[in-house]
Design a protein around this motif. Sequence first.
Motif, short mmCIF file in Angstrom:
data_model
loop_
_atom_site.label_atom_id
_atom_site.label_comp_id
_atom_site.label_asym_id
_atom_site.label_seq_id
_atom_site.Cartn_x
_atom_site.Cartn_y
_atom_site.Cartn_z
N THR A 1 -1.82 7.86 1.28
CA THR A 1 -2.32 6.58 0.50
C THR A 1 -0.96 5.77 -0.04
O THR A 1 0.02 6.10 -0.29
N THR B 1 0.74 3.17 -2.51
CA THR B 1 0.34 2.44 -3.74
C THR B 1 0.88 1.32 -3.90
O THR B 1 2.21 1.12 -3.71
N THR C 1 -2.50 -4.48 3.97
CA THR C 1 -2.65 -3.15 3.59
C THR C 1 -3.02 -2.30 4.61
O THR C 1 -3.14 -2.87 5.90
N ASP D 1 -6.47 2.91 3.19
CA ASP D 1 -6.04 3.98 2.54
C ASP D 1 -4.89 3.40 1.42
O ASP D 1 -3.73 3.68 1.74
N VAL E 1 -4.07 2.01 -2.84
CA VAL E 1 -4.30 2.10 -4.26
C VAL E 1 -3.74 0.76 -4.89
O VAL E 1 -2.42 0.60 -4.69
N GLU F 1 -2.42 -0.18 -8.38
CA GLU F 1 -2.37 0.46 -9.65
C GLU F 1 -1.73 -0.75 -10.54
O GLU F 1 -0.54 -1.24 -10.37
N GLU G 1 -13.12 -4.35 -7.56
CA GLU G 1 -14.00 -3.34 -7.62
C GLU G 1 -15.15 -3.27 -6.53
O GLU G 1 -15.49 -2.48 -6.02
N GLY H 1 -12.77 1.75 -5.53
CA GLY H 1 -12.09 2.90 -5.98
C GLY H 1 -10.64 2.74 -5.74
O GLY H 1 -9.95 3.65 -5.67
N VAL H 2 -10.27 1.57 -5.24
CA VAL H 2 -8.92 1.08 -5.20
C VAL H 2 -8.29 0.73 -6.17
O VAL H 2 -6.94 1.32 -6.48
N LEU H 3 -8.74 0.38 -7.28
CA LEU H 3 -8.13 0.04 -8.49
C LEU H 3 -8.12 1.05 -9.46
O LEU H 3 -8.81 1.75 -9.99
N ARG H 4 -6.63 1.21 -9.92
CA ARG H 4 -6.31 2.19 -11.23
C ARG H 4 -5.56 1.30 -12.29
O ARG H 4 -4.68 0.60 -12.07
#
Length: 128
Positions: free
Chosen positions: A2, A4, A50, A55, A57, A59, A118, A123-126
């Motif tokens: 992954t 980030t 990307t 895969d 994220v 953040e 989203e 599921g990508v955004l933290r």
Amino acid sequence: MTVTYVIDGAEVTDLDRFWQVIGAAVNGPGGYFGRNLDALADCLRGGYGTPDDGDFVIEWRRHEISRRMLGHEETVRTLQRRLERAHPDNRAGIQTELDQARAGRGATVFDELVRLIEEEAPGVLRLS
């Protein structure tokens, strides 16, 4: 593995700055990762820096600072600019959104960015 990408919420002072920050996070200084919501959606679908396997994220650290900076005041500014360029058929709807934002109601620029990320890349955004 992954990958980030980090957005520092303290750097996001308005929507124009968001485009610069996310572009740099994904593609390095001066990088591109959208300059409007449609372009961001395209970038999130892949092929703009990307990983090919999707895969990754995003953040968004100190996102509460961005939430404030991209709140109703920035939403008003953004909608005013959009209204100036809008096709006459679209002006009434934008004006309604603008009136809501001026009253401190409705979705903000921050809300729209989060919703889009989203929606296009679940599921990508933290947010941290």
